[in-house]
Design a protein around this motif. Structure first.
Motif, PDB file in Angstrom:
ATOM      1  N   ILE A  34       0.880  -1.169   0.000  1.00  0.00           N
ATOM      2  CA  ILE A  34       0.000   0.000   0.000  1.00  0.00           C
ATOM      3  C   ILE A  34       0.914   1.214   0.000  1.00  0.00           C
ATOM      4  O   ILE A  34       1.874   1.276   0.768  1.00  0.00           O
ATOM      5  CB  ILE A  34      -0.961  -0.012   1.214  1.00  0.00           C
ATOM      6  N   ASN A  35       0.610   2.154  -0.873  1.00  0.00           N
ATOM      7  CA  ASN A  35       1.448   3.353  -0.916  1.00  0.00           C
ATOM      8  C   ASN A  35       0.768   4.477  -0.147  1.00  0.00           C
ATOM      9  O   ASN A  35      -0.328   4.313   0.396  1.00  0.00           O
ATOM     10  CB  ASN A  35       1.777   3.745  -2.356  1.00  0.00           C
ATOM     11  N   GLN A  36       1.414   5.612  -0.101  1.00  0.00           N
ATOM     12  CA  GLN A  36       0.914   6.730   0.698  1.00  0.00           C
ATOM     13  C   GLN A  36      -0.424   7.232   0.169  1.00  0.00           C
ATOM     14  O   GLN A  36      -1.311   7.567   0.954  1.00  0.00           O
ATOM     15  CB  GLN A  36       1.950   7.843   0.715  1.00  0.00           C
ATOM     16  N   ASP A  37      -0.597   7.286  -1.141  1.00  0.00           N
ATOM     17  CA  ASP A  37      -1.867   7.742  -1.711  1.00  0.00           C
ATOM     18  C   ASP A  37      -3.012   6.810  -1.319  1.00  0.00           C
ATOM     19  O   ASP A  37      -4.113   7.266  -0.983  1.00  0.00           O
ATOM     20  CB  ASP A  37      -1.773   7.835  -3.235  1.00  0.00           C
ATOM     21  N   GLN A  79      -2.525   5.876  13.725  1.00  0.00           N
ATOM     22  CA  GLN A  79      -2.485   5.196  12.426  1.00  0.00           C
ATOM     23  C   GLN A  79      -1.543   5.912  11.467  1.00  0.00           C
ATOM     24  O   GLN A  79      -0.778   5.279  10.740  1.00  0.00           O
ATOM     25  CB  GLN A  79      -3.888   5.126  11.814  1.00  0.00           C
ATOM     26  N   LEU A  80      -1.594   7.221  11.462  1.00  0.00           N
ATOM     27  CA  LEU A  80      -0.732   7.997  10.590  1.00  0.00           C
ATOM     28  C   LEU A  80       0.740   7.808  10.972  1.00  0.00           C
ATOM     29  O   LEU A  80       1.599   7.652  10.109  1.00  0.00           O
ATOM     30  CB  LEU A  80      -1.122   9.477  10.658  1.00  0.00           C
ATOM     31  N   ALA A  81       1.019   7.791  12.268  1.00  0.00           N
ATOM     32  CA  ALA A  81       2.394   7.577  12.735  1.00  0.00           C
ATOM     33  C   ALA A  81       2.879   6.181  12.365  1.00  0.00           C
ATOM     34  O   ALA A  81       4.030   6.004  11.959  1.00  0.00           O
ATOM     35  CB  ALA A  81       2.473   7.786  14.241  1.00  0.00           C
ATOM     36  N   GLN A  82       2.005   5.181  12.483  1.00  0.00           N
ATOM     37  CA  GLN A  82       2.382   3.808  12.110  1.00  0.00           C
ATOM     38  C   GLN A  82       2.685   3.724  10.623  1.00  0.00           C
ATOM     39  O   GLN A  82       3.658   3.093  10.212  1.00  0.00           O
ATOM     40  CB  GLN A  82       1.268   2.824  12.477  1.00  0.00           C
ATOM     41  N   GLU A  99       6.530   3.385   6.105  1.00  0.00           N
ATOM     42  CA  GLU A  99       7.075   3.951   4.871  1.00  0.00           C
ATOM     43  C   GLU A  99       8.576   4.198   5.005  1.00  0.00           C
ATOM     44  O   GLU A  99       9.351   3.922   4.084  1.00  0.00           O
ATOM     45  CB  GLU A  99       6.345   5.256   4.524  1.00  0.00           C
ATOM     46  N   GLN A 100       9.007   4.699   6.161  1.00  0.00           N
ATOM     47  CA  GLN A 100      10.431   4.909   6.386  1.00  0.00           C
ATOM     48  C   GLN A 100      11.188   3.585   6.374  1.00  0.00           C
ATOM     49  O   GLN A 100      12.288   3.492   5.826  1.00  0.00           O
ATOM     50  CB  GLN A 100      10.664   5.635   7.707  1.00  0.00           C
ATOM     51  N   GLN A 124      14.737  -0.451   0.760  1.00  0.00           N
ATOM     52  CA  GLN A 124      15.054  -0.234  -0.657  1.00  0.00           C
ATOM     53  C   GLN A 124      16.458   0.338  -0.813  1.00  0.00           C
ATOM     54  O   GLN A 124      17.215  -0.082  -1.686  1.00  0.00           O
ATOM     55  CB  GLN A 124      14.027   0.695  -1.301  1.00  0.00           C
ATOM     56  N   ASN A 125      16.819   1.287   0.052  1.00  0.00           N
ATOM     57  CA  ASN A 125      18.161   1.869  -0.010  1.00  0.00           C
ATOM     58  C   ASN A 125      19.235   0.835   0.283  1.00  0.00           C
ATOM     59  O   ASN A 125      20.292   0.831  -0.350  1.00  0.00           O
ATOM     60  CB  ASN A 125      18.284   3.048   0.953  1.00  0.00           C
ATOM     61  N   THR A 126      18.976  -0.050   1.226  1.00  0.00           N
ATOM     62  CA  THR A 126      19.924  -1.120   1.543  1.00  0.00           C
ATOM     63  C   THR A 126      20.075  -2.070   0.365  1.00  0.00           C
ATOM     64  O   THR A 126      21.195  -2.469   0.021  1.00  0.00           O
ATOM     65  CB  THR A 126      19.469  -1.887   2.797  1.00  0.00           C
TER      66      THR A 126
END
Length: 142
Positions: A23-26, A53-56, A61-62, A68-70
């Motif tokens: 699930i993405n942010q949108d 919920q928003l904090a979770q 997402e982070q 992905q960066n790793t």
């Protein structure tokens, strides 16, 4: 994408999730707004629940971005290892035993870098994975 390190024997692991499981942010914002729109007006949801919920989702997402960066960093490391082996004498572990040869090329594909190795008889082995390299000999100076 699984990334091999020199001398390791990593299993094939799928690190990318299918689109059905993400699930993405949108999507989250749409779900969040639908939840607000269809809540019971007699028993509204507490603002703290929405913030939680928003904090979770933000933490999730982070975590996804860090993962992905790793993975990107591991891919670049494998590419760097493979390129550094060009014109080096290597020993390759194979199903028929070990063989020795000189790395003559590196090909980058979806499964990571693959080496082309020429043995002393002139035969070229292609598709050699970094995990198959068991020994790298120093470059000899003339």
């Amino acid at each position: 994408m699984a990334v091999d390190a020199i001398g390791s024997t990593l299993g094939t692991q799928q690190t990318e999730l299918t689109n059905n499981n993400t699930i993405n942010q949108d999507d989250f914002i749409r779900l969040f707004l639908a939840q607000l729109q269809f809540q019971d007006p007699m028993e509204p949801v507490d603002n703290r629940e929405f913030l939680a919920q928003l904090a979770q989702f933000s933490a999730l997402e982070q975590s996804r971005q860090l993962s992905q960066n790793t993975a990107d960093q591991l891919t670049m490391s494998a590419a760097s290892q493979a390129v550094s082996l060009i014109d080096r004498q290597v020993e390759i572990a194979g199903p028929g035993g070990n063989s020795t040869g000189r790395v003559i090329a590196v090909q980058f594909g979806a499964n990571g870098p693959e080496l082309s190795v020429r043995d002393s008889g002139g035969q070229v082995s292609t598709g050699v994975r970094l995990s198959q390299v068991s020994l790298v000999q120093p470059v000899s100076t003339p």
